[in-house]
Design a protein around this motif. Structure first.
Motif, PDB file in Angstrom:
ATOM      1  N   THR A  12       0.826  -1.208   0.000  1.00 25.21           N
ATOM      2  CA  THR A  12       0.000   0.000   0.000  1.00 25.21           C
ATOM      3  C   THR A  12       0.859   1.256   0.000  1.00 25.21           C
ATOM      4  O   THR A  12       0.559   2.222  -0.710  1.00 25.21           O
ATOM      5  N   TRP A  13       1.927   1.255   0.785  1.00 22.33           N
ATOM      6  CA  TRP A  13       2.822   2.419   0.815  1.00 22.33           C
ATOM      7  C   TRP A  13       3.510   2.630  -0.535  1.00 22.33           C
ATOM      8  O   TRP A  13       3.696   3.772  -0.976  1.00 22.33           O
ATOM      9  N   VAL A  49      -4.342   7.703  -4.488  1.00 19.09           N
ATOM     10  CA  VAL A  49      -3.639   8.014  -3.241  1.00 19.09           C
ATOM     11  C   VAL A  49      -4.626   8.000  -2.075  1.00 19.09           C
ATOM     12  O   VAL A  49      -4.383   7.384  -1.030  1.00 19.09           O
ATOM     13  N   ALA A  50      -5.756   8.693  -2.255  1.00 17.95           N
ATOM     14  CA  ALA A  50      -6.783   8.733  -1.206  1.00 17.95           C
ATOM     15  C   ALA A  50      -7.310   7.336  -0.920  1.00 17.95           C
ATOM     16  O   ALA A  50      -7.518   6.950   0.241  1.00 17.95           O
ATOM     17  N   GLY A  51      -7.526   6.559  -1.985  1.00 12.96           N
ATOM     18  CA  GLY A  51      -8.008   5.194  -1.818  1.00 12.96           C
ATOM     19  C   GLY A  51      -7.012   4.319  -1.087  1.00 12.96           C
ATOM     20  O   GLY A  51      -7.385   3.505  -0.237  1.00 12.96           O
ATOM     21  N   SER A  52      -5.722   4.489  -1.385  1.00  8.23           N
ATOM     22  CA  SER A  52      -4.685   3.691  -0.724  1.00  8.23           C
ATOM     23  C   SER A  52      -4.612   3.998   0.768  1.00  8.23           C
ATOM     24  O   SER A  52      -4.378   3.109   1.581  1.00  8.23           O
ATOM     25  N   ILE A  53      -4.798   5.266   1.118  1.00 13.35           N
ATOM     26  CA  ILE A  53      -4.795   5.650   2.531  1.00 13.35           C
ATOM     27  C   ILE A  53      -5.977   4.987   3.251  1.00 13.35           C
ATOM     28  O   ILE A  53      -5.843   4.492   4.375  1.00 13.35           O
ATOM     29  N   ALA A  54      -7.138   4.950   2.590  1.00 11.36           N
ATOM     30  CA  ALA A  54      -8.315   4.294   3.170  1.00 11.36           C
ATOM     31  C   ALA A  54      -8.066   2.798   3.325  1.00 11.36           C
ATOM     32  O   ALA A  54      -8.437   2.184   4.340  1.00 11.36           O
ATOM     33  N   LEU A  56      -5.141   1.325   3.681  1.00  5.74           N
ATOM     34  CA  LEU A  56      -4.156   1.142   4.745  1.00  5.74           C
ATOM     35  C   LEU A  56      -4.835   1.158   6.113  1.00  5.74           C
ATOM     36  O   LEU A  56      -4.558   0.312   6.973  1.00  5.74           O
ATOM     37  N   ALA A  57      -5.733   2.115   6.292  1.00  3.09           N
ATOM     38  CA  ALA A  57      -6.464   2.197   7.562  1.00  3.09           C
ATOM     39  C   ALA A  57      -7.339   0.965   7.764  1.00  3.09           C
ATOM     40  O   ALA A  57      -7.430   0.419   8.874  1.00  3.09           O
ATOM     41  N   GLY A  58      -7.980   0.511   6.688  1.00  3.43           N
ATOM     42  CA  GLY A  58      -8.844  -0.664   6.773  1.00  3.43           C
ATOM     43  C   GLY A  58      -8.078  -1.929   7.103  1.00  3.43           C
ATOM     44  O   GLY A  58      -8.506  -2.736   7.932  1.00  3.43           O
ATOM     45  N   ILE A  59      -6.925  -2.109   6.478  1.00  2.95           N
ATOM     46  CA  ILE A  59      -6.108  -3.305   6.717  1.00  2.95           C
ATOM     47  C   ILE A  59      -5.610  -3.335   8.162  1.00  2.95           C
ATOM     48  O   ILE A  59      -5.622  -4.366   8.823  1.00  2.95           O
ATOM     49  N   ARG A  60      -5.194  -2.180   8.672  1.00  2.00           N
ATOM     50  CA  ARG A  60      -4.710  -2.123  10.056  1.00  2.00           C
ATOM     51  C   ARG A  60      -5.838  -2.427  11.047  1.00  2.00           C
ATOM     52  O   ARG A  60      -5.649  -3.173  12.010  1.00  2.00           O
ATOM     53  N   THR A  61      -6.997  -1.845  10.793  1.00  5.84           N
ATOM     54  CA  THR A  61      -8.132  -2.069  11.690  1.00  5.84           C
ATOM     55  C   THR A  61      -8.575  -3.526  11.666  1.00  5.84           C
ATOM     56  O   THR A  61      -8.935  -4.105  12.697  1.00  5.84           O
ATOM     57  N   ALA A  62      -8.532  -4.138  10.483  1.00  2.00           N
ATOM     58  CA  ALA A  62      -8.985  -5.524  10.327  1.00  2.00           C
ATOM     59  C   ALA A  62      -8.138  -6.511  11.124  1.00  2.00           C
ATOM     60  O   ALA A  62      -8.589  -7.612  11.447  1.00  2.00           O
TER      61      ALA A  62
END
Length: 311
Positions: A12-13, A49-54, A56-62
């Motif tokens: 993602t990064w 870029v905006a989608g990738s940030i979303a 990243l947040a989703g993967i971490r939360t999951a």
């Protein structure tokens, strides 16, 4: 941090950095070259870029373990992130339609400069490489959010191809004095937007079904049922409901056992059902077992029209 999370975050990064650079490059070159299609393509990369940030947040939360408020875990965070990516794509697509349509019906457009073609070729190559990398990794670690992001890259590559055709046609039209070819640049902008909207809709729709807890069909649950039927002490599988919860599956199952067994023995069988399902099917992460006393099912002749037993 799990290996799955590390791989997903790295991918993602990489996408965030490369998309940011591509958006800046295409935006500047598109403005300098006067290309509607390339500017639209730059907006598409910016939405990446905006989608990738979303994502990243989703993967971490999951990855968070179950808690009091989320006993089934946080797996659906990835699907929520996927829906966000889909909505962003639709919004960007509509904006491109509007801007490109204005240029298309506002008189003979000015052909963009040839430098726009170089920027588009670079974009196509990078975006296709990103798609191949993330699509393979998404399948390997079973991440719907990462797969959505991969298809976001593929849609960007396809839109860049459309932009390339439009810019090339407009440049050729101006050089050989074919005014109708100069419409290809804004026309490509419209085509790009339709691709973007379609991909966004498909991603949002698929993840919405998961968020709304649509259960897996009979074909997909049959292996789970066959596994349970082989367990000693299980006389019948009364019901099995399986639903995806992000990158894993949650099972709710009802099984019948000998009604003369002790509570302790029945509980032991339920623990075995859970253990075997988790062991034999790596995609299952949560199992909830309900024990029923076994009773032979009535024959069709013992039922009345409404399905109830004949008294």
């Amino acid at each position: 941090m799990t290996n799955r999370l590390k791989q997903a975050e790295l991918a993602t990064w990489i996408g965030i950095i490369l998309n940011g650079l591509l958006a800046i490059m295409k935006g500047i070159v598109g403005w300098m070259a006067g290309s509607r299609a390339l500017i639209a393509d730059a907006a598409h990369s910016a939405s990446d870029v905006a989608g990738s940030i979303a994502v990243l947040a989703g993967i971490r939360t999951a990855q968070k373990p179950p808690d009091k408020d989320h006993p089934y875990g946080h797996g659906k965070a990835e699907n929520v992130a996927t829906i966000i990516v889909g909505i962003l794509l639709i919004i960007v697509g509509v904006e491109i339609v509007v801007s490109s349509s204005k240029a298309l019906f506002g008189g003979i457009p000015v052909a963009p400069k040839g430098i726009a073609l170089v920027a588009i070729i670079i974009s196509i190559v990078i975006k296709e490489l990103l798609f191949q990398y993330k699509a393979r990794l998404a399948k390997k670690i079973n991440s719907s959010a990462l797969l959505a992001e991969a298809w976001h890259h593929r849609s960007d590559a396809l839109s860049s191809i459309a932009a390339f055709i439009g810019v090339l046609g407009a440049v050729v039209g101006q050089h050989f004095n074919y005014p109708f070819l100069m419409y290809l640049d804004p026309l490509a902008g419209v085509l790009v937007s339709l691709i973007v909207i379609k991909v966004g809709y498909s991603l949002a729709k698929e993840s919405s079904l998961i968020v709304m807890e649509q259960v897996l069909d009979v074909e997909n649950t049959r292996p789970f049922i066959e596994t349970v039927k082989k367990i000693n002490g299980v006389k019948r599988v009364d019901e099995l409901l399986a639903r995806t919860h992000g990158h894993y599956i949650v099972i709710d199952i009802k099984v019948s056992v000998d009604p003369t067994l002790s509570v302790e023995k029945g509980h032991s069988i339920s623990k075995e059902v859970k253990k075997v399902l988790l062991t034999k099917h790596s995609d299952i992460k949560r199992v909830f077992v309900h024990i029923n006393p076994y009773q032979p099912r009535p024959l069709p002749s013992d039922l009345v029209d409404d399905g109830s037993l004949v008294k």
